[in-house]
Scaffold this active site. Structure first.
Site, PDB file in Angstrom:
ATOM      1  N   GLU A 127       0.843  -1.198   0.000  1.00 47.30           N
ATOM      2  CA  GLU A 127       0.000   0.000   0.000  1.00 47.30           C
ATOM      3  C   GLU A 127       0.875   1.244   0.000  1.00 47.30           C
ATOM      4  OE1 GLU A 127      -3.291  -0.394   2.880  1.00 47.30           O
ATOM      5  OE2 GLU A 127      -3.184   1.769   3.179  1.00 47.30           O
TER       6      GLU A 127
ATOM      7  N   ASP B 235       0.194   5.299   0.627  1.00 45.02           N
ATOM      8  CA  ASP B 235      -0.907   6.135   1.124  1.00 45.02           C
ATOM      9  C   ASP B 235      -0.645   7.616   1.186  1.00 45.02           C
ATOM     10  OD1 ASP B 235      -2.404   3.973   1.961  1.00 45.02           O
ATOM     11  OD2 ASP B 235      -1.581   3.970   3.973  1.00 45.02           O
TER      12      ASP B 235
ATOM     13  N   GLU C 269      -3.012  10.487   3.100  1.00 47.02           N
ATOM     14  CA  GLU C 269      -4.249  10.726   3.852  1.00 47.02           C
ATOM     15  C   GLU C 269      -4.241  12.173   4.312  1.00 47.02           C
ATOM     16  OE1 GLU C 269      -5.814   6.605   5.871  1.00 47.02           O
ATOM     17  OE2 GLU C 269      -4.433   7.822   7.034  1.00 47.02           O
TER      18      GLU C 269
ATOM     19  N   HIS D 139      -0.682  12.969   5.728  1.00 47.26           N
ATOM     20  CA  HIS D 139      -0.114  11.785   6.357  1.00 47.26           C
ATOM     21  C   HIS D 139       0.270  10.817   5.228  1.00 47.26           C
ATOM     22  CE1 HIS D 139      -0.437   8.497   9.495  1.00 47.26           C
ATOM     23  NE2 HIS D 139      -0.743   7.783   8.435  1.00 47.26           N
ATOM     24  N   THR D 140       1.475  10.252   5.275  1.00 47.43           N
ATOM     25  CA  THR D 140       1.878   9.279   4.235  1.00 47.43           C
ATOM     26  C   THR D 140       2.346   7.989   4.908  1.00 47.43           C
ATOM     27  OG1 THR D 140       4.205   9.993   4.183  1.00 47.43           O
ATOM     28  CG2 THR D 140       2.688  11.137   2.695  1.00 47.43           C
TER      29      THR D 140
ATOM     30  N   ASP E  92     -12.280  10.003  16.021  1.00 43.95           N
ATOM     31  CA  ASP E  92     -11.667   9.384  17.202  1.00 43.95           C
ATOM     32  C   ASP E  92     -10.135   9.554  17.202  1.00 43.95           C
ATOM     33  OD1 ASP E  92     -11.795   7.758  14.938  1.00 43.95           O
ATOM     34  OD2 ASP E  92     -11.664   5.903  16.100  1.00 43.95           O
ATOM     35  N   TRP E  93      -9.522   9.930  16.068  1.00 38.23           N
ATOM     36  CA  TRP E  93      -8.064  10.107  16.083  1.00 38.23           C
ATOM     37  C   TRP E  93      -7.507  11.215  15.197  1.00 38.23           C
ATOM     38  CZ3 TRP E  93      -5.462   9.438  11.408  1.00 38.23           C
ATOM     39  CH2 TRP E  93      -6.183   8.783  10.393  1.00 38.23           C
TER      40      TRP E  93
ATOM     41  N   GLY F 299      -5.203  14.425  17.447  1.00 40.76           N
ATOM     42  CA  GLY F 299      -5.231  13.120  18.094  1.00 40.76           C
ATOM     43  C   GLY F 299      -6.609  12.709  18.595  1.00 40.76           C
TER      44      GLY F 299
END
Ligand SMILES: *[C@@H]1O[C@H](CO)[C@@H](O)[C@H](O)[C@H]1NC(C)=O
Ligand SMILES: *[C@@H]1O[C@H](CO)[C@@H](O)[C@H](O)[C@H]1NC(C)=O
Length: 290
Positions: free
Chosen positions: A104, A106, A108, A121-122, A197-198, A202
């Site tokens: 994968e 990614d 994000e 985010h990678t 939730d994250w 966070g």
């Protein structure tokens, strides 16, 4: 044929040739290249296939995937992310193979309160194992306009780029025992969903459903890639649909010194997390490729 008839004939012949050229130049068409896979009408293909939108509300998000599978390629997509208060939302755009030992690659995009920065985010998974996160802020507002997010994937390296500027390179380190994605074909996937939730600070900041529906937009998909079909690659010279390898310049592309400098600039100024320097997380020692 009289002269004027001949002239008309060549005129029409030219038009026919021109229009067929136009069709192949516009090959990035969402109807042709993608299937909407979930979201019960929340994902839409618009403008004759030039635009795709995903949306998210309290009941559901939405997503799409490529019709083709690829084994190596240079894949570009323009995205315009959820504007305003996008806290709690995540827009994922990634390549993935299937199964428990999947590979994968990614991108994000983690939303935020109005005016606060998104996090890009990678991650890279090989043989089912990820834990290779790097995170960045962007040097522009990714909700104000479309920007190009690219993945270069060839047998030597994976490069993530934003508007043509490389932000991350993951080299093939098989020689020191690190598996590298190079034998499982991958599809392109994207989805918009709730991850409050994250995702934002966070998980401290929750999705504000009074702002729903949240919408992200996509356009100008372009894949210079080896298409995988019935166990064969379009880049294999033995394949009937072979793209000559001379045209597949990206199969051996590497970062020149200008690109390396630009990547250095991004990593110095905009990188906010790098697993390769997280000694607390890896007390037994950093991963080998680091
Ligand atoms: C990847 O390999 C090239 C040499 O081939 C090297 O210059 C570069 O620093 C490596 N990148 C990473 C992230 O290790
Ligand atoms: C959201 O904004 C806060 C405050 O500026 C920042 O710490 C955080 O990294 C931003 N991004 C996300 C996704 O939480």
């Amino acid at each position: 044929m009289a002269f004027s008839e001949r002239a008309w004939f060549s005129f029409w012949a030219c038009l026919v040739i021109l229009s067929s050229l136009t069709v192949s130049a516009l090959s990035g068409n969402f109807y042709q290249d993608f299937d909407i896979t979930w979201g019960d009408g929340r994902a839409k293909i618009l403008n004759n296939g030039e635009l795709l939108t995903l949306s998210l509300d309290k009941a559901s998000g939405s997503g799409f995937q490529s019709k083709n599978e690829f084994l190596f390629g240079k894949i570009d997509m323009q995205l315009k992310l959820v504007p305003g208060n996008s806290a709690g939302t995540v827009t994922a755009y990634y390549l993935s193979s299937q199964g428990p030992t999947h590979d994968e690659i990614d991108f994000e995009f983690l939303g935020n309160l109005s005016g606060d920065p998104y996090i890009l985010h990678t991650n890279v998974f090989s043989q089912g194992k990820g834990n290779r996160e790097q995170q960045f802020y962007l040097w522009f507002d990714p909700t104000a306009d479309f920007h190009t997010y690219s993945i270069l994937w060839n047998p030597q390296r994976i490069v993530f780029s934003v508007d043509g500027i490389p932000i991350r390179e993951f080299n093939n380190s098989e020689s020191i025992g690190v598996p590298f994605p190079k034998s499982q074909p991958m599809r392109i996937y994207s989805s918009l969903w709730n991850a409050d939730d994250w995702a934002t600070r966070g998980g401290l900041v929750k999705t504000d459903w009074t702002q729903a529906p949240f919408t992200a937009s996509y356009r100008n998909f372009k894949a210079d890639a080896c298409i995988w079909s019935s166990g064969a690659s379009s880049c294999d010279s033995r394949s009937p649909s072979s793209t000559s390898n001379a045209n597949a310049w990206w199969l051996s592309q590497e970062l020149d010194s200008t690109s390396q400098e630009r990547m250095g600039w991004v990593q110095k100024n905009y990188m906010i997390y790098n697993y390769c320097t997280d000694t607390k997380r890896f007390p037994q020692g950093l991963p080998l490729e680091c």
